[in-house]
Design a protein around this motif. Sequence first.
Motif, PDB file in Angstrom:
ATOM      1  N   GLU A 106      -5.095  34.672  40.726  1.00  0.00           N
ATOM      2  CA  GLU A 106      -4.412  35.923  40.392  1.00  0.00           C
ATOM      3  C   GLU A 106      -5.020  36.652  39.199  1.00  0.00           C
ATOM      4  OE1 GLU A 106      -0.257  35.149  39.835  1.00  0.00           O
ATOM      5  OE2 GLU A 106       0.061  34.568  41.918  1.00  0.00           O
ATOM      6  N   HIS A 107      -5.793  35.933  38.398  1.00  0.00           N
ATOM      7  CA  HIS A 107      -6.338  36.519  37.162  1.00  0.00           C
ATOM      8  C   HIS A 107      -7.853  36.380  37.110  1.00  0.00           C
ATOM      9  CE1 HIS A 107      -2.334  34.565  35.772  1.00  0.00           C
ATOM     10  NE2 HIS A 107      -2.094  35.752  36.324  1.00  0.00           N
ATOM     11  N   GLU A 108      -8.475  37.313  36.432  1.00  0.00           N
ATOM     12  CA  GLU A 108      -9.923  37.245  36.198  1.00  0.00           C
ATOM     13  C   GLU A 108     -10.135  37.254  34.687  1.00  0.00           C
ATOM     14  OE1 GLU A 108     -13.830  39.974  36.972  1.00  0.00           O
ATOM     15  OE2 GLU A 108     -12.259  40.009  38.508  1.00  0.00           O
ATOM     16  N   ALA A 109     -10.706  36.160  34.173  1.00  0.00           N
ATOM     17  CA  ALA A 109     -10.881  36.022  32.719  1.00  0.00           C
ATOM     18  C   ALA A 109     -12.074  36.846  32.249  1.00  0.00           C
ATOM     19  CB  ALA A 109     -11.074  34.560  32.365  1.00  0.00           C
ATOM     20  N   LEU A 110     -11.807  37.739  31.305  1.00  0.00           N
ATOM     21  CA  LEU A 110     -12.887  38.536  30.706  1.00  0.00           C
ATOM     22  C   LEU A 110     -13.473  37.813  29.510  1.00  0.00           C
ATOM     23  CD1 LEU A 110     -11.262  42.094  30.804  1.00  0.00           C
ATOM     24  CD2 LEU A 110     -12.979  41.177  32.347  1.00  0.00           C
ATOM     25  N   PHE A 111     -12.622  37.097  28.771  1.00  0.00           N
ATOM     26  CA  PHE A 111     -13.086  36.350  27.600  1.00  0.00           C
ATOM     27  C   PHE A 111     -12.091  35.230  27.283  1.00  0.00           C
ATOM     28  CE2 PHE A 111     -10.419  39.787  26.097  1.00  0.00           C
ATOM     29  CZ  PHE A 111      -9.569  39.170  25.194  1.00  0.00           C
ATOM     30  N   HIS A 112     -12.569  34.271  26.479  1.00  0.00           N
ATOM     31  CA  HIS A 112     -11.723  33.186  25.961  1.00  0.00           C
ATOM     32  C   HIS A 112     -11.775  33.261  24.445  1.00  0.00           C
ATOM     33  CE1 HIS A 112     -12.468  31.727  30.036  1.00  0.00           C
ATOM     34  NE2 HIS A 112     -11.395  30.953  29.888  1.00  0.00           N
ATOM     35  N   ALA A 113     -10.611  33.176  23.809  1.00  0.00           N
ATOM     36  CA  ALA A 113     -10.578  33.255  22.349  1.00  0.00           C
ATOM     37  C   ALA A 113      -9.418  32.417  21.825  1.00  0.00           C
ATOM     38  CB  ALA A 113     -10.406  34.710  21.910  1.00  0.00           C
ATOM     39  N   PRO A 114      -9.627  31.792  20.641  1.00  0.00           N
ATOM     40  CA  PRO A 114      -8.509  31.042  20.042  1.00  0.00           C
ATOM     41  C   PRO A 114      -7.464  32.008  19.472  1.00  0.00           C
ATOM     42  CG  PRO A 114     -10.446  30.950  18.625  1.00  0.00           C
ATOM     43  CD  PRO A 114     -10.854  31.700  19.845  1.00  0.00           C
ATOM     44  N   VAL A 115      -6.201  31.728  19.747  1.00  0.00           N
ATOM     45  CA  VAL A 115      -5.107  32.557  19.246  1.00  0.00           C
ATOM     46  C   VAL A 115      -4.058  31.632  18.635  1.00  0.00           C
ATOM     47  CG1 VAL A 115      -3.310  34.242  19.829  1.00  0.00           C
ATOM     48  CG2 VAL A 115      -5.501  34.295  21.038  1.00  0.00           C
ATOM     49  N   GLU A 116      -3.703  31.913  17.383  1.00  0.00           N
ATOM     50  CA  GLU A 116      -2.722  31.068  16.693  1.00  0.00           C
ATOM     51  C   GLU A 116      -1.355  31.180  17.343  1.00  0.00           C
ATOM     52  OE1 GLU A 116      -2.209  30.942  12.418  1.00  0.00           O
ATOM     53  OE2 GLU A 116      -4.304  31.522  12.188  1.00  0.00           O
ATOM     54  N   GLY A 117      -0.682  30.030  17.460  1.00  0.00           N
ATOM     55  CA  GLY A 117       0.678  30.007  17.987  1.00  0.00           C
ATOM     56  C   GLY A 117       0.772  30.102  19.493  1.00  0.00           C
ATOM     57  N   GLN A 118      -0.357  30.159  20.188  1.00  0.00           N
ATOM     58  CA  GLN A 118      -0.330  30.214  21.664  1.00  0.00           C
ATOM     59  C   GLN A 118      -1.061  29.006  22.251  1.00  0.00           C
ATOM     60  OE1 GLN A 118      -0.915  33.757  23.832  1.00  0.00           O
ATOM     61  NE2 GLN A 118      -0.103  35.100  22.245  1.00  0.00           N
ATOM     62  N   GLU A 119      -0.532  28.545  23.331  1.00  0.00           N
ATOM     63  CA  GLU A 119      -1.081  27.348  23.977  1.00  0.00           C
ATOM     64  C   GLU A 119      -2.380  27.672  24.699  1.00  0.00           C
ATOM     65  OE1 GLU A 119       0.368  24.138  27.361  1.00  0.00           O
ATOM     66  OE2 GLU A 119       1.866  25.478  26.489  1.00  0.00           O
ATOM     67  N   PRO A 120      -3.393  26.792  24.570  1.00  0.00           N
ATOM     68  CA  PRO A 120      -4.650  27.025  25.293  1.00  0.00           C
ATOM     69  C   PRO A 120      -4.420  27.068  26.809  1.00  0.00           C
ATOM     70  CG  PRO A 120      -4.938  25.324  23.639  1.00  0.00           C
ATOM     71  CD  PRO A 120      -3.465  25.630  23.692  1.00  0.00           C
ATOM     72  N   GLY A 121      -5.145  27.994  27.463  1.00  0.00           N
ATOM     73  CA  GLY A 121      -5.015  28.139  28.918  1.00  0.00           C
ATOM     74  C   GLY A 121      -4.007  29.190  29.328  1.00  0.00           C
ATOM     75  N   THR A 122      -3.342  29.825  28.333  1.00  0.00           N
ATOM     76  CA  THR A 122      -2.398  30.896  28.669  1.00  0.00           C
ATOM     77  C   THR A 122      -3.069  32.253  28.494  1.00  0.00           C
ATOM     78  OG1 THR A 122      -1.517  30.888  26.420  1.00  0.00           O
ATOM     79  CG2 THR A 122      -0.325  29.588  28.052  1.00  0.00           C
ATOM     80  N   VAL A 123      -2.481  33.284  29.084  1.00  0.00           N
ATOM     81  CA  VAL A 123      -3.026  34.637  29.006  1.00  0.00           C
ATOM     82  C   VAL A 123      -2.521  35.296  27.723  1.00  0.00           C
ATOM     83  CG1 VAL A 123      -3.050  36.914  30.110  1.00  0.00           C
ATOM     84  CG2 VAL A 123      -3.156  34.842  31.511  1.00  0.00           C
TER      85      VAL A 123
END
Length: 200
Positions: free
Chosen positions: A157-174
């Motif tokens: 359902e999704h197409e990943a444009l980039f991956h980046a670390p985000v504080e307070g969010q679980e890895p693998g989420t949009v």
Amino acid sequence: LRTSPRLLCAATQQKNTGQNLEEDQSQSHNEQKVEPSSAEKLLAEEKAKLEEQLKEVTDKYKRALADAENVRQRSQKLVEEAKLYGIQSFCKDLLEVADILEKATESVPKEEIKDENPHLKSLYEGLVMTEVQIQKVFKKHGLLRLNPVGARFDPYEHEALFHAPVEGQEPGTVALVSKIGYKLHGRTLRPALVGVVKEA
């Protein structure tokens, strides 16, 4: 008393004829016994052949019925899919219009929408109403928006444009949606373009 030689000859002949008659009858009786058994054999062979042919024909008939049923079911499925997804290319073209409307409404600064600017306010409200209406039409025909912020990344359902670390969010989420996606009757028509959270 002397018996006439003629009478003796006639009696002997009668006796021989009687014996011969009995022999002929017993022989014909034996032949009759032999004949039905060979006829029975022929009939049994013919019956076996016919039963085998019947079995083959029945098997072919059942297979033909099964094939016809499979073809009917496949055709019915194709017709149903054509009804559901026949508007797919038309919907794809309309998605661009929906994107432009969304960008137009987002580009208007909220502080400018005042009674002092009646023309801008009317234009903005008209755009919003058009966008709402087009989404209603999409929903009516089975076309639904995919705005997966905070959801788990799904490659279907999704197409990943980039991956980046985000504080307070679980890895693998949009974390961010760059472009809204759409599904038509449960099938992804356009994947959402997203940024995905990765481990720091």
